[in-house]
Design an enzyme around this catalytic site. Structure first.
Site, PDB file in Angstrom:
ATOM      1  N   LYS A 136       0.862  -1.190   0.000  1.00 58.60           N
ATOM      2  CA  LYS A 136       0.000   0.000   0.000  1.00 58.60           C
ATOM      3  C   LYS A 136       0.895   1.234   0.000  1.00 58.60           C
ATOM      4  O   LYS A 136       2.050   1.142   0.410  1.00 58.60           O
ATOM      5  CB  LYS A 136      -0.892   0.000   1.263  1.00 58.60           C
ATOM      6  N   ASP A 176      -6.843   4.592  -4.732  1.00 54.36           N
ATOM      7  CA  ASP A 176      -7.561   4.460  -3.455  1.00 54.36           C
ATOM      8  C   ASP A 176      -8.155   5.854  -3.233  1.00 54.36           C
ATOM      9  O   ASP A 176      -8.332   6.606  -4.210  1.00 54.36           O
ATOM     10  CB  ASP A 176      -6.595   4.046  -2.327  1.00 54.36           C
TER      11      ASP A 176
END
Ligand code: NAP
Length: 456
Positions: A136, A176
């Protein structure tokens, strides 16, 4: 019986020991602690039954990212002023494939948030059945109010550094919060320029005319609904005729609303970070799409077109609206104890986490105690990364599947995630508990791959 008791104690001690280590090594990283605790609490039966996981130090290794990259992102705003943001990429676990996970651009981003998201991503990616590891990244850059040129300059600077650490077989970022097709496009352009190679598989969520996949935009929202549909079906229920509340009005929310409508539900509320709207007649999705996807406006503007609807400032009030199905699709910890109790007292039947970790641990306990069907994020919202993996597959084969082909694969993947999670919960004595089931099903595959690959 006595043996079983000793094994369980052994597993509890192991979990407590490693959890203490996590707290000590990562002080002040509350979100990361919370994500680790949720997974660890579920793993006790599987650790008790499989001492090999302790012998191979799996918990100690799985909570320590393989690599944490933190870097400076300097850029120049439209007034000619130098700005500096902080960039992150956490390459958490590569046992199952190249690191894979989104990039978040939001002022709240810090090491704790990226680590909690990266840790969750390991198990989510494993659940999809696709060959992808967990990672991430992101930045504390706030895209709100920035001009298109500022977004371009920032994303190019971000990629100038990130490009050193990623690649189609190494680490494949995606979008995201705050990162959509525009940002991915600018980052892809910069990567291509720096690397002097057209490596389409380095990023997912790309535009359709340069290597993107049909149905990627819809995947997380649609996948959320496909998963919740399976939960409901097992209980003899369905979306048809139900009242639904969806928080957020971003990518996940919009496509969750779209699919819920297609299945015959009525969605009466959605939100953004300023407040929420309640439309008793059912939210007009075309208006929400125009406001959010095209015009970049606030959700409060919805009531200009639909004066019978109401707008309320603040986010948490959305959970006071009575509904059958609640879909938190905005951000972490948006459902706390108070919100969970409100939902329960208003008769909620099912909760599906479209966002990552939107419910606190206390809220999850309240749902479980009150027999609310509860779908945890790492299973429910795995459709996005699953279709990202399908985008990677299409890029390496240099072909494009149709929308229907990708959507069919997505539906199969979501059904499989549900089945694997419910079966794991049953096998480890927690029937119906999808938190336990998803954590165990995601964990065992990664842990076994780590053992097979040795201590590296
Ligand atoms: P997005 O398109 O940027 O939308 C985020 C939405 O949440 C916006 O409506 C935003 O409102 C709202 N929001 C953000 N912070 C908030 C806060 N503190 N309080 C209340 N609302 C807030 O992002 P997204 O891609 O839909 O992601 C939403 C969630 O899904 C995140 O947890 C993300 O990690 C998760 N997720 C996304 C994907 C994906 O494929 N996109 C996949 C898996 C999981 P504003 O417009 O006011 O900021």
């Amino acid at each position: 019986m006595q043996n079983q008791h000793a094994e369980t104690q052994f597993a509890k001690d192991y979990v407590a020991e490693v959890y203490d280590l996590v707290i000590k090594r990562n002080p002040n990283e509350q979100e990361f602690h919370q994500a680790v605790k949720e997974v660890f609490d579920s793993l006790i039966p599987v650790l008790a039954a499989n001492p090999k996981y302790r012998e191979h130090g799996i918990l100690e290794r799985i909570v320590e990212p393989e690599r944490v990259i933190s870097f400076q992102v300097p850029w120049i705003d439209d007034h000619g002023t130098v700005q500096v943001n902080r960039g992150f990429r956490v390459q958490f676990n590569g046992a199952l494939g190249p690191y894979k996970g989104g990039l978040r651009f939001h002022p709240s981003v810090n090491a704790s948030i990226i680590k909690f998201l990266g840790f969750e991503q390991i198990f989510k990616n494993s659940l999809t059945g696709q060959p992808i590891g967990g990672g991430k990244g992101g930045s504390d850059f706030d895209p709100k109010g920035k001009s298109d040129k500022e977004i371009m300059r920032f994303t190019q600077s971000f990629m100038s550094e990130l490009s050193k650490y990623i690649g189609p077989d190494v680490d494949v970022p995606a979008g995201d919060i705050g990162v959509g097709a525009r940002e991915i496009g600018y980052m892809f352009g910069q990567y291509k320029k720096i690397r002097r190679a057209y490596e389409a598989g380095v990023l997912t969520g790309k535009g359709l005319n340069y290597g993107g996949s049909l149905a990627r935009k819809e995947a997380t929202g649609y996948g959320t609904i496909y998963f919740v549909e399976e939960m409901l079906r097992d209980a003899g229920l369905g979306f048809k005729g139900s009242t639904v509340v969806v928080s957020g009005s971003g990518n996940v929310s919009i496509y969750a609303i779209e699919k819920a409508y297609q299945l015959g539900a009525k969605v009466v509320a959605c939100s953004d970070s300023s407040g929420y709207i309640y439309d008793e007649q059912g939210i007009n999705l075309e208006t929400v799409k125009r406001l959010k996807e095209i015009e970049g406006k606030r959700i409060s503007d919805y009531v200009i077109d639909h004066p019978h609807a109401q707008y309320y400032p603040g986010c948490s009030g959305i959970w006071s609206i009575p509904c059958d199905i609640a879909l938190p699709c905005a951000t972490q910890n948006e459902i706390d104890e108070i919100a969970a109790n409100l939902l329960v007292s208003n008769g909620v039947i099912a909760v599906g986490e479209g966002a990552n970790m939107p419910s606190t641990l206390q809220a999850i306990n309240i749902f479980h105690e009150n027999k609310v069907l509860f779908g945890p994020a790492k299973a429910v919202n795995a459709g996005g990364v699953a279709v990202s993996a399908l985008e990677m597959a299409q890029n390496s084969m240099r072909l494009s599947w149709t929308f229907e082909e990708v959507d069919t694969k997505l539906q199969e993947i979501m059904k499989e995630i549900y089945r694997n999670s419910i079966n794991a919960a049953h096998e480890y004595n927690a029937p119906g508990n999808l938190v336990v089931g998803a954590n165990i099903a995601g964990f065992t595959k990664v842990a076994d791959a780590m053992i097979a690959q040795g201590v590296i």
